[in-house]
Design a protein around this motif. Sequence first.
Motif, PDB file in Angstrom:
ATOM      1  N   VAL A 109      56.761  67.547  21.204  1.00  0.00           N
ATOM      2  CA  VAL A 109      55.433  68.066  20.869  1.00  0.00           C
ATOM      3  C   VAL A 109      55.433  69.590  20.822  1.00  0.00           C
ATOM      4  O   VAL A 109      54.714  70.194  20.022  1.00  0.00           O
ATOM      5  CB  VAL A 109      54.352  67.540  21.839  1.00  0.00           C
ATOM      6  CG1 VAL A 109      54.197  66.035  21.691  1.00  0.00           C
ATOM      7  CG2 VAL A 109      54.658  67.903  23.285  1.00  0.00           C
ATOM      8  N   ASN A 159      54.510  65.239  15.775  1.00  0.00           N
ATOM      9  CA  ASN A 159      53.252  64.561  16.118  1.00  0.00           C
ATOM     10  C   ASN A 159      53.293  63.063  15.809  1.00  0.00           C
ATOM     11  O   ASN A 159      52.250  62.436  15.625  1.00  0.00           O
ATOM     12  CB  ASN A 159      52.074  65.222  15.413  1.00  0.00           C
ATOM     13  CG  ASN A 159      52.105  65.032  13.901  1.00  0.00           C
ATOM     14  OD1 ASN A 159      53.098  64.567  13.333  1.00  0.00           O
ATOM     15  ND2 ASN A 159      51.026  65.412  13.226  1.00  0.00           N
ATOM     16  N   LYS A 219      45.727  68.036  18.596  1.00  0.00           N
ATOM     17  CA  LYS A 219      47.138  67.841  18.235  1.00  0.00           C
ATOM     18  C   LYS A 219      47.587  66.428  18.606  1.00  0.00           C
ATOM     19  O   LYS A 219      48.723  66.211  19.005  1.00  0.00           O
ATOM     20  CB  LYS A 219      48.013  68.868  18.943  1.00  0.00           C
ATOM     21  CG  LYS A 219      47.731  70.314  18.575  1.00  0.00           C
ATOM     22  CD  LYS A 219      48.654  71.259  19.335  1.00  0.00           C
ATOM     23  CE  LYS A 219      48.391  72.710  18.982  1.00  0.00           C
ATOM     24  NZ  LYS A 219      49.295  73.628  19.744  1.00  0.00           N
ATOM     25  N   VAL A 265      49.071  62.900  19.002  1.00  0.00           N
ATOM     26  CA  VAL A 265      50.307  62.298  18.525  1.00  0.00           C
ATOM     27  C   VAL A 265      50.039  60.870  18.054  1.00  0.00           C
ATOM     28  O   VAL A 265      49.378  60.084  18.735  1.00  0.00           O
ATOM     29  CB  VAL A 265      51.387  62.298  19.632  1.00  0.00           C
ATOM     30  CG1 VAL A 265      52.620  61.503  19.193  1.00  0.00           C
ATOM     31  CG2 VAL A 265      51.775  63.731  19.988  1.00  0.00           C
TER      32      VAL A 265
END
Length: 334
Positions: free
Chosen positions: A44, A49, A83, A85
Motif C-alpha cells: 500500500v 490498491n 485509498k 484496497v
Amino acid sequence: MKYRRFGKTGFMTSEISLGTWQLGSKWGDEFNTENAMKTLQAAVDSGINLFDTADIYQDKLSEPAIGEFLNGENGWNKLHPEKKVFVVTKMGRDLNPHVAEGYNEENLRFFVDRSRKAQKVDALDLTLLHCPPTSVFSDKKVFAVLDALKAEGKIKHYGVSIEKVEEGLAALEHNISAIEVIFNMFRLKPAEELFKKCAEKDVAIIVRVPLASGLLSGKFNASTTFGPQDHRSYNRNGEAFDKGETFSGVDYMTGVATAEQLKAELGTDNLAGTALRWILMHPEVSVVIPGASRPEQVTSNIAASELPALTDEQMATVQRIYDEKIRPLVHHLW
C-alpha cells in the motif's frame, strides 16, 4: 504507480498489484504473520490498491491476515478510506473432492460467508470461482447463485479464475466482471481471442503466474532446488493440481534454456521486470498480480511499471521464441 480501469466495476487499480499465494513466507514454509503484515504495508505504501487472495492460501492464513490488515481495529481501509484496497477473493478449491457438483448453492454461500468473516467485511469486493471443473463455466445454476448473492449485498462483483481459454469464453456468457488467467511470455494463447472478447464485454483481466513460477526471473538454472512443500517440486506434472499452474506447464529445463535465450536476445539482465512490462504492453490487461513473500519483492515487482515500453522488435522476438520453443509443447493444452 500507474492505474488502469478494472472493467465494468469502474475501479481504478494499480496495474501491478499483489498476489498473496505465498504471503508471509515462501511456498511450503511456515506462515510468518509479521512478515505478511510488512509485505502488505509495503504494497500500500507503494501505491498498490488491489490484493488477490483465496480462501485456501497459506493453509487459510493469507485471507484473515489481509482482513486484519485492511479492516482490523486500525486497518488500512479504516484509516485511509480514500485509498481503499480492492480485494479479489477466489473460492471453491477447498472442496474435497473438487468436483462440479460441489459448486452448489449451499457450498457457495458457505464459502462467501466464511470469506466475509475472514476479511471482516459485509460484502466481498470481487469473488472468483477458483478454477472449477470445466463444466461449471456453462452451469447457469451456479451463476444464478452468484447473482443472488450479489443482489443480497454479500458480494459486489463476481467472476472466474480459469485454466483454459475455452473456460473463459464460456464464462463470458454470464454476467461476470473479471477473468483471472495465466498469461506470460510462456503462455501467449489468451491474447489470441480471449482478450478481445473480454474487451468487448468490458470484463477485467487479471493476469496471474506472470513469471511462470519464477522461470521468467531468469535466475534459475539446472542446479536450482526447491523445498519439498513447494509446488515447483511436487506438481511439475500435475500431481496435485493443474500442471499449468507450475512453470506455466513448461518443462523445467526447457524453461531455463528459453529464459536464457530471452535474456540474450532482449538484451536484459532484468528478465523479471521485462516480463512484467511485456504483459503491460497488452492494453486489455487490467492488472498483473505477481506474488511476494517479503517486502523487498513488492518493490522489485512494481519497478517494472516504470520500465520503457518494449519495442516492436522486442515484442516480435518474444513471439518468435515462443513459437519456436514453447508453442509446440503447451499451446494446445490451455
